[in-house]
Design an enzyme around this catalytic site. Structure first.
Site, PDB file in Angstrom:
ATOM      1  N   LYS A  68     176.022  56.411 -47.564  1.00 48.91           N
ATOM      2  CA  LYS A  68     176.100  56.144 -46.117  1.00 48.91           C
ATOM      3  C   LYS A  68     175.502  54.770 -45.863  1.00 48.91           C
ATOM      4  O   LYS A  68     174.653  54.302 -46.620  1.00 48.91           O
ATOM      5  CB  LYS A  68     175.306  57.196 -45.337  1.00 48.91           C
ATOM      6  CG  LYS A  68     175.678  57.281 -43.878  1.00 48.91           C
ATOM      7  CD  LYS A  68     176.865  58.192 -43.657  1.00 48.91           C
ATOM      8  CE  LYS A  68     177.372  58.183 -42.254  1.00 48.91           C
ATOM      9  NZ  LYS A  68     178.386  59.251 -42.050  1.00 48.91           N
ATOM     10  N   LYS A  99     180.788  57.513 -51.359  1.00 48.88           N
ATOM     11  CA  LYS A  99     181.752  57.554 -50.246  1.00 48.88           C
ATOM     12  C   LYS A  99     181.032  58.054 -49.022  1.00 48.88           C
ATOM     13  O   LYS A  99     180.346  59.086 -49.061  1.00 48.88           O
ATOM     14  CB  LYS A  99     182.914  58.508 -50.612  1.00 48.88           C
ATOM     15  CG  LYS A  99     183.987  58.606 -49.536  1.00 48.88           C
ATOM     16  CD  LYS A  99     184.951  57.462 -49.621  1.00 48.88           C
ATOM     17  CE  LYS A  99     185.820  57.300 -48.380  1.00 48.88           C
ATOM     18  NZ  LYS A  99     185.194  56.436 -47.339  1.00 48.88           N
ATOM     19  N   ASP A 119     181.885  55.767 -38.672  1.00 45.14           N
ATOM     20  CA  ASP A 119     180.983  56.822 -38.185  1.00 45.14           C
ATOM     21  C   ASP A 119     180.677  56.405 -36.743  1.00 45.14           C
ATOM     22  O   ASP A 119     181.464  55.646 -36.143  1.00 45.14           O
ATOM     23  CB  ASP A 119     179.715  56.915 -39.053  1.00 45.14           C
ATOM     24  CG  ASP A 119     178.906  58.184 -38.768  1.00 45.14           C
ATOM     25  OD1 ASP A 119     179.275  59.245 -39.282  1.00 45.14           O
ATOM     26  OD2 ASP A 119     177.915  58.119 -38.002  1.00 45.14           O
ATOM     27  N   SER A 171     189.850  60.608 -45.840  1.00 45.66           N
ATOM     28  CA  SER A 171     189.546  59.288 -46.388  1.00 45.66           C
ATOM     29  C   SER A 171     189.887  59.258 -47.874  1.00 45.66           C
ATOM     30  O   SER A 171     190.427  58.274 -48.392  1.00 45.66           O
ATOM     31  CB  SER A 171     188.060  58.967 -46.226  1.00 45.66           C
ATOM     32  OG  SER A 171     187.792  58.481 -44.932  1.00 45.66           O
ATOM     33  N   ASN A 223     185.462  59.821 -31.515  1.00 54.64           N
ATOM     34  CA  ASN A 223     186.566  60.177 -32.410  1.00 54.64           C
ATOM     35  C   ASN A 223     186.584  61.672 -32.750  1.00 54.64           C
ATOM     36  O   ASN A 223     187.635  62.322 -32.640  1.00 54.64           O
ATOM     37  CB  ASN A 223     186.442  59.337 -33.697  1.00 54.64           C
ATOM     38  CG  ASN A 223     187.467  59.748 -34.727  1.00 54.64           C
ATOM     39  OD1 ASN A 223     187.155  60.477 -35.665  1.00 54.64           O
ATOM     40  ND2 ASN A 223     188.706  59.328 -34.550  1.00 54.64           N
ATOM     41  N   THR A 250     188.813  64.533 -38.697  1.00 48.85           N
ATOM     42  CA  THR A 250     187.530  65.240 -38.595  1.00 48.85           C
ATOM     43  C   THR A 250     187.617  66.337 -37.530  1.00 48.85           C
ATOM     44  O   THR A 250     187.223  67.488 -37.771  1.00 48.85           O
ATOM     45  CB  THR A 250     186.377  64.263 -38.283  1.00 48.85           C
ATOM     46  OG1 THR A 250     186.466  63.151 -39.176  1.00 48.85           O
ATOM     47  CG2 THR A 250     185.041  64.933 -38.427  1.00 48.85           C
TER      48      THR A 250
HETATM   49  P1  NDP Z   1     181.938  57.837 -32.009  1.00 42.15           P
HETATM   50  O1  NDP Z   1     181.156  56.606 -32.013  1.00 42.15           O
HETATM   51  O2  NDP Z   1     183.410  57.792 -31.954  1.00 42.15           O
HETATM   52  O3  NDP Z   1     181.457  58.786 -30.829  1.00 42.15           O
HETATM   53  C1  NDP Z   1     180.129  59.195 -30.740  1.00 42.15           C
HETATM   54  C2  NDP Z   1     179.972  60.083 -29.524  1.00 42.15           C
HETATM   55  O4  NDP Z   1     178.694  60.696 -29.571  1.00 42.15           O
HETATM   56  C3  NDP Z   1     180.034  59.311 -28.219  1.00 42.15           C
HETATM   57  O5  NDP Z   1     180.533  60.127 -27.208  1.00 42.15           O
HETATM   58  C4  NDP Z   1     178.564  58.967 -27.994  1.00 42.15           C
HETATM   59  O6  NDP Z   1     178.218  58.732 -26.648  1.00 42.15           O
HETATM   60  C5  NDP Z   1     177.895  60.224 -28.482  1.00 42.15           C
HETATM   61  N1  NDP Z   1     176.556  59.901 -28.949  1.00 42.15           N
HETATM   62  C6  NDP Z   1     176.237  59.022 -29.929  1.00 42.15           C
HETATM   63  N2  NDP Z   1     174.918  58.928 -30.061  1.00 42.15           N
HETATM   64  C7  NDP Z   1     174.399  59.743 -29.142  1.00 42.15           C
HETATM   65  C8  NDP Z   1     173.085  60.081 -28.783  1.00 42.15           C
HETATM   66  N3  NDP Z   1     172.027  59.553 -29.402  1.00 42.15           N
HETATM   67  N4  NDP Z   1     172.917  60.995 -27.796  1.00 42.15           N
HETATM   68  C9  NDP Z   1     173.978  61.541 -27.174  1.00 42.15           C
HETATM   69  N5  NDP Z   1     175.254  61.244 -27.462  1.00 42.15           N
HETATM   70  C10 NDP Z   1     175.453  60.362 -28.434  1.00 42.15           C
HETATM   71  O7  NDP Z   1     181.459  58.638 -33.334  1.00 42.15           O
HETATM   72  P2  NDP Z   1     182.176  59.836 -34.089  1.00 42.15           P
HETATM   73  O8  NDP Z   1     182.932  60.690 -33.146  1.00 42.15           O
HETATM   74  O9  NDP Z   1     182.872  59.246 -35.258  1.00 42.15           O
HETATM   75  O10 NDP Z   1     180.919  60.629 -34.672  1.00 42.15           O
HETATM   76  C11 NDP Z   1     180.338  61.719 -33.978  1.00 42.15           C
HETATM   77  C12 NDP Z   1     179.543  62.565 -34.962  1.00 42.15           C
HETATM   78  O11 NDP Z   1     180.425  63.068 -35.978  1.00 42.15           O
HETATM   79  C13 NDP Z   1     178.435  61.844 -35.720  1.00 42.15           C
HETATM   80  O12 NDP Z   1     177.389  62.751 -35.967  1.00 42.15           O
HETATM   81  C14 NDP Z   1     179.101  61.484 -37.040  1.00 42.15           C
HETATM   82  O13 NDP Z   1     178.156  61.288 -38.062  1.00 42.15           O
HETATM   83  C15 NDP Z   1     179.940  62.728 -37.265  1.00 42.15           C
HETATM   84  N6  NDP Z   1     181.073  62.605 -38.167  1.00 42.15           N
HETATM   85  C16 NDP Z   1     182.034  61.652 -37.987  1.00 42.15           C
HETATM   86  C17 NDP Z   1     183.121  61.609 -38.823  1.00 42.15           C
HETATM   87  C18 NDP Z   1     184.231  60.645 -38.609  1.00 42.15           C
HETATM   88  O14 NDP Z   1     185.232  60.732 -39.363  1.00 42.15           O
HETATM   89  N7  NDP Z   1     184.186  59.773 -37.620  1.00 42.15           N
HETATM   90  C19 NDP Z   1     183.237  62.520 -39.962  1.00 42.15           C
HETATM   91  C20 NDP Z   1     182.219  63.536 -40.014  1.00 42.15           C
HETATM   92  C21 NDP Z   1     181.171  63.551 -39.155  1.00 42.15           C
HETATM   93  P3  NDP Z   1     177.909  57.220 -26.155  1.00 42.15           P
HETATM   94  O15 NDP Z   1     179.251  56.550 -26.124  1.00 42.15           O
HETATM   95  O16 NDP Z   1     177.281  57.391 -24.842  1.00 42.15           O
HETATM   96  O17 NDP Z   1     176.995  56.625 -27.191  1.00 42.15           O
HETATM   97  O1  2IT Z   2     180.139  61.733 -41.867  1.00 41.77           O
HETATM   98  C1  2IT Z   2     181.262  61.532 -42.392  1.00 41.77           C
HETATM   99  O2  2IT Z   2     181.735  62.326 -43.205  1.00 41.77           O
HETATM  100  C2  2IT Z   2     182.002  60.338 -41.998  1.00 41.77           C
HETATM  101  N1  2IT Z   2     181.532  59.611 -41.138  1.00 41.77           N
HETATM  102  C3  2IT Z   2     183.290  60.016 -42.647  1.00 41.77           C
HETATM  103  C4  2IT Z   2     183.056  59.335 -43.963  1.00 41.77           C
HETATM  104  C5  2IT Z   2     184.291  58.809 -44.652  1.00 41.77           C
HETATM  105  O3  2IT Z   2     184.091  58.206 -45.717  1.00 41.77           O
HETATM  106  O4  2IT Z   2     185.410  58.981 -44.174  1.00 41.77           O
END
Ligand code: NDP
Ligand code: 2IT
Length: 489
Positions: A166, A130, A206, A421, A281, A250
């Protein structure tokens, strides 16, 4: 660690736009053991060295692996002979399967494009693999292996039956039309569908993968397999099998964890300030819940720069820009005249020069390095909560811990997304839905328990208040038991 309300004295202004003050180290804060420790156990040291040598071209994976392995030393000390005989650690650091494939798709001009797709099925000992899918140009095997490795421990901490995996692609959804994104997702699923299933491997979102992408991926899976297998993907739309509160999970979960951690140290959330890197997100819903707790979020960012709003970021504006318009964070200042925008200049991201009590990195890995950590500590940060995966480098984590900054590691603090999830999978299996309140309440309970597990393990193994070690130890013990029970596979 400190007891009582945190009211540090301030010394001087040091950043022109944001009234940054440097804090004198408050009394009562004691040194906490480091996150990445020097390993003495010869078996553990050997596994770390061999894993580094074998994966020398995968720096992110090595970083994640070393952090976990170096902090579980007290457990390894207790079980050394058993682990060594069964090569438990050697098996833990080797993914069960890495799938890499070609993803050809046709852009709007009729030109064929080729990207690389991956799925890392790291460890399935406690449930189907997952973990999310990341679409970002930086994606490579090292990044997906670090994310898959982290996911094993995160998923174990949730207490739910999910293994770690992943996937993703170096495809960049930015600037692509909906049709291009759809064609890419369809091609990606043409191959991925051979390797997933509701009891096999369950991807989700992600970076770069949200509701739109999950919809296209699900549609193609359904078409190819001719089955309505709702539980094969999570983060689905509410109309076709998604869970209420998954979108928020999250970010909200991060704040539930922060609430518990700060409560443990008798620090009030109400009245504090926060900066949140990212505006996707995780960042958006962390900001929403933070505001509900009375925290003023003064800055948010994207990969181009950050906005600073001394009156507190208006989260509805950010949602509109990011969720509806797919725009850039700098557009915020057009609607809020008092706010300022600071472009990245390649050095410390400007958001981290803004003074705040609570630091919530919610963008990407290795966002906060030692130089940045020093600025944050000097500016009086009380607590860091990792909404992103591995946003803090090991030396920065150690610096925070050494300076009495409470630190919530991502694999515990951002587990609310994957936990919800798993709740989506439960609802899909039941063919029934829970209400928003029911899901949100379960999420809150799960995050509260995760904090309790981190705290208890840290205490039991003599690293009180080090929630990095606490999270790694609690998760590792469960995975090690499950792997041992299932024999040498
Ligand atoms: P989104 O795509 O919704 O948003 C990502 C954000 O991070 C954007 O604002 C983006 O800016 C910025 N970003 C991405 N890459 C870079 C970079 N290289 N340098 C600077 N800023 C960057 O992703 P999420 O919000 O879903 O994910 C954010 C983080 O949270 C990640 O590390 C992800 O692995 C982690 N995560 C997500 C979960 C989920 O449920 N979605 C669960 C647990 C962890 P820009 O638009 O300019 O690229
Ligand atoms: O990093 C994470 O935990 C996620 N991007 C969410 C993974 C999931 O299966 O909901």
């Amino acid at each position: 660690m400190q007891t009582g309300e945190h009211k540090p004295p301030f010394l001087f202004l040091c950043y022109n736009h944001a009234q940054i003050k440097v804090q004198i180290k408050p009394e009562g804060i004691q040194k906490v053991s480091n996150a990445v420790l020097e390993v003495k156990n010869p078996y553990l040291a050997e596994v770390i060295e061999k894993t580094k040598a074998k994966n020398a071209n995968e720096p992110e994976f090595i970083q994640a692996m070393e952090e976990v392995l170096s902090t579980i030393e007290p457990v390894v000390d207790k079980h050394k002979d058993e682990y060594q005989k069964n090569a438990l650690l050697e098996r833990l650091v080797e993914p069960e399967r890495v799938i890499s494939f070609r993803v050809p798709w046709i852009d709007d001009k009729g030109q064929v494009q080729v990207n690389r797709g991956y799925r890392v099925q790291f460890n399935g000992s406690i449930g189907p693999y997952k973990g999310g899918l990341r679409f970002h140009p930086s994606v490579n095997q090292s990044i997906l292996k670090f994310l898959g490795f982290e996911q094993i421990f995160k998923n174990a901490l949730t207490g739910l039956p999910i293994g770690g995996g992943k996937g993703g692609s170096d495809f960049d959804p930015k600037g692509k039309s909906d049709n291009e994104v759809m064609r890419f997702c369809q091609s990606f699923m043409n191959e991925l569908q051979k390797h997933i299933g509701q009891d096999v491997d369950v991807p989700a979102g992600d970076i770069g993968v949200g509701a739109r992408e999950i919809g296209y991926l699900f549609g193609q899976y359904r078409k190819i397999r001719n089955v309505y297998e709702a539980g094969v993907l999570t983060g689905k739309g509410l109309e076709y099998g998604g869970s209420l509160a998954r979108k928020e999970a999250t970010g909200y979960g991060l704040m539930y964890f922060m609430r518990e951690m700060l409560k443990e140290h008798k620090i009030e959330l109400n009245g504090k300030t926060a900066i949140i890197s990212g505006s996707g997100n995780v960042a958006i819903y962390a900001a929403e819940k933070a505001a509900e707790y009375g925290i003023k979020v003064v800055a948010m960012s994207d990969s181009s720069g950050c906005v600073y709003d001394k009156d507190g970021i208006n989260i509805e504006t950010v949602k509109f820009i990011k969720e509806i318009e797919r725009g850039r964070i700098k557009e915020y200042v057009e609607q809020h005249k008092g706010a300022e925008y600071f472009e990245n200049d390649g050095s410390v991201p400007p958001i981290y020069k803004i003074k705040a009590d609570i630091i919530l990195p919610c963008a990407t890995q290795n966002d906060i390095n030692l130089e940045t950590a020093k600025i944050l500590v000097a500016n009086g940060a009380i607590a860091v909560g990792e909404g992103a995966n591995m946003p803090t480098t090991p030396d920065a984590i150690n610096y925070f811990l050494e300076n009495g900054v409470l630190f919530a590691p991502g694999k515990a603090a951002n587990a609310g997304g994957v936990a919800t999830s798993a709740l989506e999978m439960v609802q899909n299996s039941m063919r029934f839905y829970w209400s928003y309140e029911e899901v949100n309440q379960k999420l809150d309970i799960i995050m509260t328990k995760i904090f309790a597990r981190c705290k208890a393990s840290a205490y039991e193994y003599g690293v009180k208040d080090n929630y990095v070690a606490g999270a790694n130890i609690a998760a590792f013990r469960k995975i090690a038991r499950a792997m041992k029970a299932q024999g040498i596979i």
